[in-house]
Design a protein around this motif. Structure first.
Motif, PDB file in Angstrom:
ATOM      1  N   ASP A  52      -7.070  -7.901  31.574  1.00 16.18           N
ATOM      2  CA  ASP A  52      -7.658  -7.899  32.923  1.00 16.18           C
ATOM      3  C   ASP A  52      -6.657  -8.404  33.968  1.00 16.18           C
ATOM      4  O   ASP A  52      -6.984  -9.239  34.799  1.00 16.18           O
ATOM      5  CB  ASP A  52      -8.917  -8.774  32.954  1.00 16.18           C
ATOM      6  CG  ASP A  52     -10.013  -8.237  32.061  1.00 16.18           C
ATOM      7  OD1 ASP A  52     -10.131  -7.003  31.952  1.00 16.18           O
ATOM      8  OD2 ASP A  52     -10.744  -9.045  31.461  1.00 16.18           O
ATOM      9  N   GLY A  59     -10.039  -8.166  23.880  1.00 15.85           N
ATOM     10  CA  GLY A  59     -11.431  -8.019  24.299  1.00 15.85           C
ATOM     11  C   GLY A  59     -12.105  -6.788  23.707  1.00 15.85           C
ATOM     12  O   GLY A  59     -11.648  -6.212  22.714  1.00 15.85           O
ATOM     13  N   GLU A  60     -13.187  -6.362  24.330  1.00 17.18           N
ATOM     14  CA  GLU A  60     -13.991  -5.248  23.815  1.00 17.18           C
ATOM     15  C   GLU A  60     -13.210  -3.940  23.801  1.00 17.18           C
ATOM     16  O   GLU A  60     -13.286  -3.176  22.838  1.00 17.18           O
ATOM     17  CB  GLU A  60     -15.249  -5.087  24.676  1.00 17.18           C
ATOM     18  CG  GLU A  60     -16.198  -4.002  24.180  1.00 17.18           C
ATOM     19  CD  GLU A  60     -17.453  -3.889  25.019  1.00 17.18           C
ATOM     20  OE1 GLU A  60     -18.212  -2.926  24.810  1.00 17.18           O
ATOM     21  OE2 GLU A  60     -17.669  -4.755  25.895  1.00 17.18           O
ATOM     22  N   ALA A  74     -10.790  -3.955  21.010  1.00 15.98           N
ATOM     23  CA  ALA A  74     -11.465  -3.755  19.719  1.00 15.98           C
ATOM     24  C   ALA A  74     -11.598  -2.273  19.402  1.00 15.98           C
ATOM     25  O   ALA A  74     -11.360  -1.843  18.266  1.00 15.98           O
ATOM     26  CB  ALA A  74     -12.832  -4.422  19.739  1.00 15.98           C
ATOM     27  N   SER A 104      -2.609 -11.790  21.797  1.00 12.96           N
ATOM     28  CA  SER A 104      -3.634 -12.283  22.714  1.00 12.96           C
ATOM     29  C   SER A 104      -3.893 -13.759  22.435  1.00 12.96           C
ATOM     30  O   SER A 104      -3.920 -14.154  21.264  1.00 12.96           O
ATOM     31  CB  SER A 104      -4.939 -11.492  22.536  1.00 12.96           C
ATOM     32  OG  SER A 104      -5.985 -12.047  23.309  1.00 12.96           O
ATOM     33  N   GLY A 117      -9.315 -15.555  24.104  1.00 12.20           N
ATOM     34  CA  GLY A 117      -9.703 -14.278  24.691  1.00 12.20           C
ATOM     35  C   GLY A 117     -10.144 -13.240  23.679  1.00 12.20           C
ATOM     36  O   GLY A 117     -10.354 -12.072  24.033  1.00 12.20           O
ATOM     37  N   LEU A 118     -10.310 -13.653  22.422  1.00 13.03           N
ATOM     38  CA  LEU A 118     -10.623 -12.686  21.378  1.00 13.03           C
ATOM     39  C   LEU A 118     -12.094 -12.287  21.349  1.00 13.03           C
ATOM     40  O   LEU A 118     -12.992 -13.129  21.383  1.00 13.03           O
ATOM     41  CB  LEU A 118     -10.244 -13.241  19.997  1.00 13.03           C
ATOM     42  CG  LEU A 118      -8.760 -13.483  19.718  1.00 13.03           C
ATOM     43  CD1 LEU A 118      -8.582 -14.015  18.307  1.00 13.03           C
ATOM     44  CD2 LEU A 118      -7.954 -12.196  19.914  1.00 13.03           C
ATOM     45  N   ASN A 119     -12.325 -11.001  21.286  1.00 10.61           N
ATOM     46  CA  ASN A 119     -13.649 -10.440  21.042  1.00 10.61           C
ATOM     47  C   ASN A 119     -14.031 -10.718  19.582  1.00 10.61           C
ATOM     48  O   ASN A 119     -13.174 -10.891  18.721  1.00 10.61           O
ATOM     49  CB  ASN A 119     -13.564  -8.937  21.320  1.00 10.61           C
ATOM     50  CG  ASN A 119     -14.735  -8.150  20.822  1.00 10.61           C
ATOM     51  OD1 ASN A 119     -14.779  -7.789  19.644  1.00 10.61           O
ATOM     52  ND2 ASN A 119     -15.677  -7.849  21.703  1.00 10.61           N
ATOM     53  N   GLU A 120     -15.340 -10.767  19.298  1.00  8.39           N
ATOM     54  CA  GLU A 120     -15.801 -11.074  17.940  1.00  8.39           C
ATOM     55  C   GLU A 120     -15.254 -10.081  16.915  1.00  8.39           C
ATOM     56  O   GLU A 120     -14.857 -10.454  15.805  1.00  8.39           O
ATOM     57  CB  GLU A 120     -17.334 -11.067  17.900  1.00  8.39           C
ATOM     58  CG  GLU A 120     -17.919 -11.454  16.551  1.00  8.39           C
ATOM     59  CD  GLU A 120     -19.438 -11.453  16.552  1.00  8.39           C
ATOM     60  OE1 GLU A 120     -20.027 -11.758  15.495  1.00  8.39           O
ATOM     61  OE2 GLU A 120     -20.041 -11.127  17.603  1.00  8.39           O
ATOM     62  N   GLU A 121     -15.216  -8.810  17.297  1.00 14.27           N
ATOM     63  CA  GLU A 121     -14.712  -7.791  16.370  1.00 14.27           C
ATOM     64  C   GLU A 121     -13.224  -7.948  16.122  1.00 14.27           C
ATOM     65  O   GLU A 121     -12.744  -7.817  14.987  1.00 14.27           O
ATOM     66  CB  GLU A 121     -15.010  -6.387  16.900  1.00 14.27           C
ATOM     67  CG  GLU A 121     -14.548  -5.284  15.958  1.00 14.27           C
ATOM     68  CD  GLU A 121     -14.862  -3.881  16.476  1.00 14.27           C
ATOM     69  OE1 GLU A 121     -14.232  -2.927  15.982  1.00 14.27           O
ATOM     70  OE2 GLU A 121     -15.734  -3.753  17.368  1.00 14.27           O
ATOM     71  N   VAL A 122     -12.465  -8.240  17.177  1.00 17.92           N
ATOM     72  CA  VAL A 122     -11.024  -8.433  17.017  1.00 17.92           C
ATOM     73  C   VAL A 122     -10.757  -9.652  16.130  1.00 17.92           C
ATOM     74  O   VAL A 122      -9.886  -9.623  15.257  1.00 17.92           O
ATOM     75  CB  VAL A 122     -10.334  -8.593  18.386  1.00 17.92           C
ATOM     76  CG1 VAL A 122      -8.844  -8.863  18.204  1.00 17.92           C
ATOM     77  CG2 VAL A 122     -10.546  -7.345  19.246  1.00 17.92           C
TER      78      VAL A 122
END
Length: 249
Positions: free
Chosen positions: A93, A31-32, A35, A52, A56-61
């Protein structure tokens, strides 16, 4: 004697510049927060593995994975993921899972940071200002990350824009100096001479200094003198020449 030495102030952290170049860092979560952690360790030239589930991946990751800046394992954490890890960063989380991961790391003596759980952190991430080779970190020891960010911005705003460039030039000069005076016993003299330069030269002069200036400046090392930039460049010195019928001028 009480006023002669600094008072001990307990409750702090030992702030260090941890060299993790080519070390294996395991990041659990995508997540954020993950990242930000990933960028921090990539900036330190670490080898990073992210564990992960893809959903559940953030855009940056996801971008880091796509560009192959990190290794990626598409699933939830398993204890075997710790094999070969030099550092573990968790950003999930699930407090219970995070605590279990920390216990596993503790058993294996792997330093770990459990996001947002200060008691289960062997180290903290501070708020960092970066300008080339310059890094300034502000830590609240887990008490107020947002305040650390505010203080860091105030410090950064007070620094001249060319601070990083000046430090870079000083680094080049130090390496050149070590080549001409490599002996161990020269260490104190090298440090003293470099300190005099940093104290007497302005940031602007350090930024303007080029390779030719450095080579000329290094000629003064033996005597211990520290000429200014104008003296290094022989600027402002009278020129002697012959003008013919009018004689010397």
């Amino acid at each position: 004697m009480s006023g002669k030495f600094p008072e001990v102030q307990g409750g702090g952290s030992l702030i260090l510049a941890w060299q993790i170049r080519n070390k294996h860092v395991l990041v659990i979560g995508g997540g954020e927060v993950a990242a930000g952690r990933i960028l921090n360790v990539l900036n330190a030239d670490a080898k990073v593995t992210v564990v992960s589930p893809r959903e559940g991946l953030n855009e940056e990751v996801a971008y880091r994975i796509e560009k192959k800046q990190v290794e990626y394992i598409d699933r939830k954490f398993e204890p075997s993921d710790l094999d070969g890890a030099d550092m573990v960063l968790t950003a999930v989380d699930d407090p219970e899972a995070s605590s279990q991961i920390y216990k596993l790391c503790h058993e294996r003596r792997i330093p770990a940071n459990i996001a947002d759980v200060p008691p289960e952190c062997d180290f903290y991430f501070g708020s960092v200002h970066r300008d080339g080779p310059l890094q300034v970190m502000v830590s609240t020891n887990g008490n107020g990350p947002k305040l650390a960010n505010i203080v860091r911005r105030k410090i950064a705003a007070s620094l001249p824009d060319n601070t990083g460039a000046a430090i870079q030039k000083v680094g080049v000069l130090r390496r050149k100096l070590r080549k001409i005076a490599p002996a161990i016993e020269e260490g104190p003299k090298r440090m003293h001479w470099m300190s005099k330069i940093c104290e007497s030269w302005s940031l602007e002069d350090l930024c303007e200094m080029d390779e030719k200036d450095m080579d000329e400046l290094l000629k003064s090392y033996k005597s211990g003198d520290v000429p200014c930039l104008h003296e290094v460049r022989h600027e402002g010195e009278p020129v002697v020449g012959f003008e013919g019928s009018f004689g010397w001028w």
